[in-house]
Design a protein around this motif. Structure first.
Motif, PDB file in Angstrom:
ATOM      1  N   ALA A 144       0.877  -1.104   0.051  1.00 54.21           N
ATOM      2  CA  ALA A 144       0.050  -0.001   0.016  1.00 54.21           C
ATOM      3  C   ALA A 144       1.080   1.358   0.182  1.00 54.21           C
ATOM      4  O   ALA A 144       0.429   2.210  -0.558  1.00 54.21           O
ATOM      5  CB  ALA A 144      -0.807  -0.042   1.113  1.00 54.21           C
ATOM      6  N   LYS A 145       1.883   1.054   0.553  1.00 60.78           N
ATOM      7  CA  LYS A 145       2.849   2.357   0.733  1.00 60.78           C
ATOM      8  C   LYS A 145       3.922   2.540  -0.411  1.00 60.78           C
ATOM      9  O   LYS A 145       4.127   3.619  -0.796  1.00 60.78           O
ATOM     10  CB  LYS A 145       3.568   2.468   2.144  1.00 60.78           C
ATOM     11  N   ALA A 146       4.100   1.483  -0.885  1.00 61.33           N
ATOM     12  CA  ALA A 146       5.278   1.456  -2.091  1.00 61.33           C
ATOM     13  C   ALA A 146       5.261   0.463  -3.243  1.00 61.33           C
ATOM     14  O   ALA A 146       5.140  -0.834  -2.774  1.00 61.33           O
ATOM     15  CB  ALA A 146       6.398   1.775  -1.589  1.00 61.33           C
ATOM     16  N   PHE A 147       4.711   0.950  -4.336  1.00 61.87           N
ATOM     17  CA  PHE A 147       4.920  -0.098  -5.496  1.00 61.87           C
ATOM     18  C   PHE A 147       6.521  -0.438  -5.344  1.00 61.87           C
ATOM     19  O   PHE A 147       6.747  -1.817  -5.306  1.00 61.87           O
ATOM     20  CB  PHE A 147       4.459   0.584  -6.713  1.00 61.87           C
ATOM     21  N   ALA A 148       7.153   0.583  -5.793  1.00 62.06           N
ATOM     22  CA  ALA A 148       8.630   0.298  -5.283  1.00 62.06           C
ATOM     23  C   ALA A 148       9.483   1.748  -5.322  1.00 62.06           C
ATOM     24  O   ALA A 148       9.076   2.686  -6.273  1.00 62.06           O
ATOM     25  CB  ALA A 148       9.134  -0.455  -6.497  1.00 62.06           C
ATOM     26  N   ALA A 149      10.161   1.945  -4.402  1.00 63.66           N
ATOM     27  CA  ALA A 149      10.593   3.526  -4.193  1.00 63.66           C
ATOM     28  C   ALA A 149      12.112   3.447  -4.912  1.00 63.66           C
ATOM     29  O   ALA A 149      12.962   4.193  -4.653  1.00 63.66           O
ATOM     30  CB  ALA A 149      11.152   3.725  -2.714  1.00 63.66           C
ATOM     31  N   GLY A 150      11.929   2.767  -6.133  1.00 66.36           N
ATOM     32  CA  GLY A 150      13.389   2.876  -6.844  1.00 66.36           C
ATOM     33  C   GLY A 150      14.363   1.731  -7.013  1.00 66.36           C
ATOM     34  O   GLY A 150      14.169   0.767  -5.964  1.00 66.36           O
ATOM     35  N   TYR A 163       4.510   4.977  -3.410  1.00 61.39           N
ATOM     36  CA  TYR A 163       5.385   5.453  -4.389  1.00 61.39           C
ATOM     37  C   TYR A 163       6.050   4.606  -5.426  1.00 61.39           C
ATOM     38  O   TYR A 163       5.954   3.332  -5.304  1.00 61.39           O
ATOM     39  CB  TYR A 163       6.754   5.309  -3.397  1.00 61.39           C
ATOM     40  N   ALA A 164       6.055   5.191  -6.421  1.00 58.64           N
ATOM     41  CA  ALA A 164       6.557   4.452  -7.874  1.00 58.64           C
ATOM     42  C   ALA A 164       7.692   5.512  -8.329  1.00 58.64           C
ATOM     43  O   ALA A 164       7.464   6.327  -9.152  1.00 58.64           O
ATOM     44  CB  ALA A 164       5.543   4.195  -8.941  1.00 58.64           C
ATOM     45  N   LEU A 165       8.829   5.355  -7.702  1.00 61.85           N
ATOM     46  CA  LEU A 165       9.824   6.504  -8.061  1.00 61.85           C
ATOM     47  C   LEU A 165      11.044   5.568  -8.657  1.00 61.85           C
ATOM     48  O   LEU A 165      11.237   4.567  -8.574  1.00 61.85           O
ATOM     49  CB  LEU A 165      10.416   7.096  -6.704  1.00 61.85           C
ATOM     50  N   GLY A 166      11.945   6.463  -9.427  1.00 58.52           N
ATOM     51  CA  GLY A 166      12.937   5.779 -10.188  1.00 58.52           C
ATOM     52  C   GLY A 166      12.702   4.764 -10.832  1.00 58.52           C
ATOM     53  O   GLY A 166      11.835   4.452 -11.547  1.00 58.52           O
ATOM     54  N   GLY A 167      13.371   3.670 -10.356  1.00 61.54           N
ATOM     55  CA  GLY A 167      13.095   2.239 -10.883  1.00 61.54           C
ATOM     56  C   GLY A 167      11.720   1.682 -10.904  1.00 61.54           C
ATOM     57  O   GLY A 167      11.294   0.927 -11.571  1.00 61.54           O
ATOM     58  N   GLY A 168      11.089   2.052  -9.724  1.00 68.06           N
ATOM     59  CA  GLY A 168       9.874   1.793  -9.426  1.00 68.06           C
ATOM     60  C   GLY A 168       8.739   2.258 -10.592  1.00 68.06           C
ATOM     61  O   GLY A 168       7.880   1.622 -11.196  1.00 68.06           O
TER      62      GLY A 168
END
Ligand code: CO8
Length: 258
Positions: A59-65, A105-110
Motif C-alpha cells: 500500500a505504501k510503495a509499489f517500489a521506491a526505486g 511510491y513508484a519512484l525511479g526504477g519503480g
C-alpha cells in the motif's frame, strides 16, 4: 512453483500475481528483486495456462526505486562490465499482457518498472517520479525514454530535471496511467482486469499487445502494415472462428487459446 526471497507469486485461474515483498526497504529494486521478478515473469509467460500477469507492491510503495544502498559502492567499471540493470529488459520481452497495480511510491526504477507493463492502474495514493537527478544519476531502466513517450517532452523534462513527483491525478491527465481506482479496490480491480484479458483468446491478446507496442518502434505506414498482417493472421486461429460464431449464434465465446 519456485520459492522466492523478495517476491510473492500467486495464481488465480488464468492470471498470475507477482507482489514485490521487501517492505522494510519500500520494495527497493535490488539485484535479487530484479532476478526474481524477471524469472517469475518469464516463467509465467511460457505457461500456457496463464493469460495475463499483474505486478504490484505494498500500500505504501509499489517500489521506491533501485536500491540506492546496493548501488552506492559501485564504480563505473562495476556497472558497465556487469551491464547493471540490463536484465530488466527481459521483462519488456514478456509476450503476455502485464498490468502494474501501483499504490504509493513508484519512484525511479519503480516508475520504470510500472511503465514496462502494458496497463498501469494507479491507486489514488500513487506517486510517480524520476528523482534520480537528486542522487547524481539519471534514469537507468528506460525512464527517460518510456516517460517521454508516455507523457511527452514537457512533463518528462520537468520530472527528470527537477526530480519532482506527480500524484495519480496528474499522472492520469498526462497519460501515464490507464485508470485511477480507490486504494482499497486496487488489487481487486487489477485482478479483474487481468481476468478479463485472460478470458480473451491469449494468442490474440498477445498479437494485440505486439501490435500496439509496434507503434513505439516504427513509422505509421509500417505500423499499419504490421497490424494488417497480424489481423490477417488472426483468421488462422480457432479462436477467430469461435469468436465470430459465438457472436452470430448470440452466445458467449469459449476460447481455446489456439
Ligand atoms: N533504495 C534503498 N533503500 C530505500 C530506498 C531505495 N530506493 N527507498 C527507501 N529505502 C529505505 C530507506 O533507506 C529506509 O530504510 P531504513 O529504515 O533502513 O533507513 C526505508 O526504506 C524506509 O524509507 P524512508 O524512511 O525514507 O521512508 P519515508 O516514508 O520517510 O520516505 C521516500 C519515502 C520518499 C520514498 C524515500 O524513501 C525516498 O526518497 N526514497 C528514495 C527514492 C529514490 O530516490 N528513488 C530513485 C532511486 S535511483 C533509481 O531508481 C534508478 C537508478 C538507475 C541507475 C542505473 C544505473 C546503471
Amino acid at each position: 512453483m519456485t520459492e522466492y526471497e523478495t517476491i510473492l507469486v500467486e495464481r488465480h485461474d488464468r492470471t498470475a500475481l507477482i507482489t514485490l515483498n521487501r517492505p522494510k526497504a519500500l520494495n527497493a529494486l535490488d539485484l535479487t528483486v530484479m532476478a526474481e521478478v524477471v524469472d517469475a515473469a518469464t516463467t509465467l509467460d511460457r505457461d500456457p495456462d496463464v493469460g495475463a500477469l499483474v505486478i504490484t507492491g505494498s500500500a505504501k510503495a509499489f517500489a521506491a526505486g533501485a536500491d540506492i544502498k546496493e548501488m552506492r559502492p559501485n564504480g563505473y567499471m562495476d556497472v558497465y562490465l556487469s551491464d547493471w540493470f540490463s536484465a530488466w529488459d527481459r521483462l519488456g520481452d514478456v509476450r503476455k499482457p502485464t498490468i502494474a497495480a501501483v499504490s504509493g511510491y513508484a519512484l525511479g526504477g519503480g516508475c520504470e518498472l510500472a511503465m514496462m507493463c502494458d496497463i498501469l492502474l494507479a491507486a489514488d495514493t500513487a506517486v510517480f517520479g524520476q528523482p534520480e537527478i537528486k542522487l547524481g544519476v539519471i534514469p537507468g531502466i528506460g525512464g527517460s525514454q518510456r516517460l517521454t513517450r508516455a507523457i511527452g517532452k514537457a512533463k518528462a523534462m520537468d520530472l527528470c530535471l527537477t526530480g519532482r513527483t506527480m500524484d495519480a491525478d496528474e499522472a492520469e491527465r498526462a497519460g501515464l496511467v490507464s485508470r485511477i481506482v480507490p486504494a482499497a479496490d486496487l488489487l481487486t480491480e487489477a485482478l479483474s482486469t487481468a481476468a478479463t484479458i485472460a478470458g480473451m483468446s491469449t494468442p490474440i491478446a498477445m498479437m494485440a499487445k505486439e501490435s500496439v507496442n509496434r507503434a513505439f518502434e516504427t513509422t505509421l505506414a509500417e505500423g499499419v502494415r504490421f497490424e494488417r498482417r497480424l489481423f490477417h493472421a488472426t483468421f488462422a486461429t480457432a479462436d477467430q472462428k469461435e469468436g465470430m460464431a459465438a457472436f452470430t449464434e448470440k452466445r458467449t465465446p469459449s476460447f481455446t487459446h489456439r
